[in-house]
Write a protein that holds these residues in place. Sequence first.
Motif, short mmCIF file in Angstrom:
data_model
loop_
_atom_site.label_atom_id
_atom_site.label_comp_id
_atom_site.label_asym_id
_atom_site.label_seq_id
_atom_site.Cartn_x
_atom_site.Cartn_y
_atom_site.Cartn_z
N ARG A 69 -4.96 12.43 26.49
CA ARG A 69 -4.13 12.22 27.70
C ARG A 69 -2.96 13.20 27.72
O ARG A 69 -2.68 13.85 28.72
CB ARG A 69 -3.59 10.79 27.68
CG ARG A 69 -4.12 9.95 28.82
CD ARG A 69 -3.54 8.57 28.93
NE ARG A 69 -2.73 8.05 27.86
CZ ARG A 69 -3.10 7.07 27.03
NH1 ARG A 69 -4.32 6.56 27.13
NH2 ARG A 69 -2.29 6.60 26.11
N GLN A 73 -2.12 16.46 30.32
CA GLN A 73 -0.84 16.64 31.05
C GLN A 73 -0.26 18.02 30.81
O GLN A 73 0.30 18.63 31.69
CB GLN A 73 0.15 15.60 30.55
CG GLN A 73 -0.17 14.23 31.08
CD GLN A 73 1.09 13.43 31.35
OE1 GLN A 73 2.07 13.58 30.64
NE2 GLN A 73 1.05 12.60 32.38
N ASP A 93 -12.07 16.45 32.84
CA ASP A 93 -12.26 15.97 34.22
C ASP A 93 -13.50 15.08 34.26
O ASP A 93 -14.59 15.50 33.84
CB ASP A 93 -12.44 17.19 35.14
CG ASP A 93 -12.69 16.76 36.56
OD1 ASP A 93 -11.72 16.51 37.28
OD2 ASP A 93 -13.88 16.67 36.95
N ARG A 381 -11.94 8.35 28.67
CA ARG A 381 -10.99 8.07 29.74
C ARG A 381 -10.79 6.58 29.98
O ARG A 381 -10.40 6.15 31.06
CB ARG A 381 -11.43 8.77 31.04
CG ARG A 381 -11.68 10.25 30.91
CD ARG A 381 -10.51 11.01 30.27
NE ARG A 381 -9.28 10.96 31.03
CZ ARG A 381 -8.94 11.85 31.94
NH1 ARG A 381 -9.73 12.87 32.21
NH2 ARG A 381 -7.80 11.75 32.59
N ASP A 384 -7.23 5.24 31.14
CA ASP A 384 -6.63 6.00 32.22
C ASP A 384 -6.12 5.06 33.31
O ASP A 384 -6.91 4.38 33.96
CB ASP A 384 -7.71 6.94 32.79
CG ASP A 384 -7.11 8.13 33.45
OD1 ASP A 384 -6.11 7.93 34.17
OD2 ASP A 384 -7.62 9.25 33.26
N ALA A 385 -4.79 5.05 33.49
CA ALA A 385 -4.20 4.10 34.45
C ALA A 385 -4.61 4.38 35.89
O ALA A 385 -4.50 3.52 36.75
CB ALA A 385 -2.68 4.13 34.33
N ASP A 386 -5.12 5.60 36.16
CA ASP A 386 -5.56 5.89 37.53
C ASP A 386 -6.79 5.06 37.90
O ASP A 386 -7.05 4.83 39.07
CB ASP A 386 -5.95 7.37 37.66
CG ASP A 386 -4.74 8.26 37.58
OD1 ASP A 386 -3.63 7.71 37.72
OD2 ASP A 386 -4.89 9.47 37.37
N TRP A 387 -7.56 4.65 36.89
CA TRP A 387 -8.86 4.05 37.20
C TRP A 387 -9.01 2.63 36.70
O TRP A 387 -9.88 1.89 37.16
CB TRP A 387 -10.01 4.91 36.62
CG TRP A 387 -9.84 6.32 37.03
CD1 TRP A 387 -9.48 7.37 36.23
CD2 TRP A 387 -9.95 6.84 38.35
NE1 TRP A 387 -9.36 8.51 36.97
CE2 TRP A 387 -9.66 8.22 38.28
CE3 TRP A 387 -10.26 6.28 39.59
CZ2 TRP A 387 -9.67 9.04 39.40
CZ3 TRP A 387 -10.28 7.09 40.70
CH2 TRP A 387 -9.98 8.45 40.60
N THR A 389 -7.31 -1.20 35.69
CA THR A 389 -6.16 -2.07 35.89
C THR A 389 -5.57 -2.43 34.53
O THR A 389 -6.31 -2.91 33.67
CB THR A 389 -6.61 -3.40 36.56
OG1 THR A 389 -7.53 -3.09 37.60
CG2 THR A 389 -5.45 -4.19 37.09
N ARG A 409 -15.78 4.60 39.82
CA ARG A 409 -15.93 6.04 40.03
C ARG A 409 -17.08 6.55 39.16
O ARG A 409 -17.17 6.15 37.99
CB ARG A 409 -14.63 6.71 39.59
CG ARG A 409 -14.54 8.10 40.08
CD ARG A 409 -13.25 8.73 39.73
NE ARG A 409 -13.46 10.17 39.87
CZ ARG A 409 -12.55 11.06 39.61
NH1 ARG A 409 -11.35 10.70 39.23
NH2 ARG A 409 -12.81 12.34 39.74
#
Length: 476
Positions: A69, A73, A93, A381, A384-387, A389, A409
């Motif tokens: 992670r 960044q 990705d 991943r 990963d907080a984007d995906w 909860t 996703r």
Amino acid sequence: MALSVPSVESIPAPREGVDPELARHVGDVSRPRRLPPRPDLRHLPGEPSLLGGLVAFADWQKRGAAHLRDQVQRFGPVYKWPLPHYTMVVVADLEAAARIGRNTDGAWSAALGWMTYLNGIDSTSDLTPGATDFEAHKDVRRLLQPGFSPAALGGYLDLARPLIESAVDGWVARGRVPFRREVRSLLAKVSSRIFLNDDRRGPVLDRALDSAWSTPNAIFRNRWLSPTWRRGQDGYSTLRDTLRAMVPERRASGGKDLFSRLCAEPNDVAWLDDEGLVRMFIGVMFGAFDTTSAALSSMAYLLARHPEWQDRVREEALSLGPGPLTPPLAQRLEVTDRCWRETLRFFPVSGGVPRCALRTIEVAAQRLPAGTFVLAMSGSRGRDADWWTDPERFDPNRFAEGRAEDKKRPGLFLPFGVGAHACIGSTLATLEAKAFWHVMATRCRFRLARDYEGLHSFATPIGQVSGEVELRIERP
Ligand code: HEM
């Protein structure tokens, strides 16, 4: 867990545009095999020096997915990582990593990827089936597939169950267990029984594979500079020589274990001699028990820290009645299944899969020249907080029907890989895990002997919770 093992027919063929130098390597099954020259990667972002690469490597071993992670960044989702034996390009990705795994355009070689990753472990450095591509890989999967049929898996479960029961009973009697070490040796025994039908070889196998698995992380790939490397090479040779000597007897034995089946199988694959057969079998063992035992250690840690989930796993196991677990009954262990998946999200076993670009190709807006060695991070991943909860929370219900966060996703949750090289043993691993937790949950309750904050670690190339997972065990 849904079976995602690809059919042999779906294995892609390399497409046009493959670099002529690399084309010679595709489908090459000769021994020894040579690796292609490395391309110039100076244009890519990433660690600028070998020293930076080594520091990053130490951090990756210690912090696994958290390290990845931070690197994403700093450098973006595609970055280079220089190490003493190669420069690796990390592809973090999600979609790009899954696309590399699926390889529908035939632009990637798993064989060259795995050979680079393991290069030198053995004088010829080809560990099939991962180290075959396209047509040769089809041959390998065709030979192996019957060993993973539903009937074969049911038979393996019958062989594994008594070993699991006796190990768990021993732990209950002792009241305390260094779980990581002992579950590994249990799984070595199970593998030795179901794959070799030879209980005596469990400890040999355990030692040899343990040594072999530590080699990819050896800083020096030299027998005299690195004891890790030396042990790994010796472990691999022991395994190869022991098994090679067993082929004639197994060919005539009519045994139902995987090795006897492979030896006896009418072998219409011209390039696969006995030596190749043994290597292919080692490749399966290599993928089999370290991975599953690492995941069981991580799950023990999580269930020990979340007694409410341990209770639910226990209630579900008891609800099946007193008889032994069979594959149809295992399908009903939904809570256990969710905890298993959540473990593989939280502490992924496989961070990424190694591949080599067969032609110059654009990946997530970066140009990767033909011959680039890539680690496609299809398994890292999970936090990963984007995906996800509240990703730092152990919450198996995120996999419940209706919520199904893993389906948010494409490519988000691929613990067993994707595409033609996806894990052939995924159903077996899940079945073994369910059989294990069925016995464990009904015969004992457990907690950590000493509570600690477990990190996701890659101290070996197999990801798992850090620490020894020492458990205190009592009757329920
Ligand atoms: C939790 C347990 C396991 C995990 C997380 C796991 C993960 C994986 C992954 C990610 C791959 C894809 C590698 C690639 O794309 O290059 C793979 C391949 C493979 N796995 Fe597993 N695995 C597990 C258990 C097993 C078991 C129990 C077996 C055998 C009995 C096994 C045998 C293999 C083999 C032979 C391959 C190579 C397949 C090919 O290249 O065609 N694995 N595994």
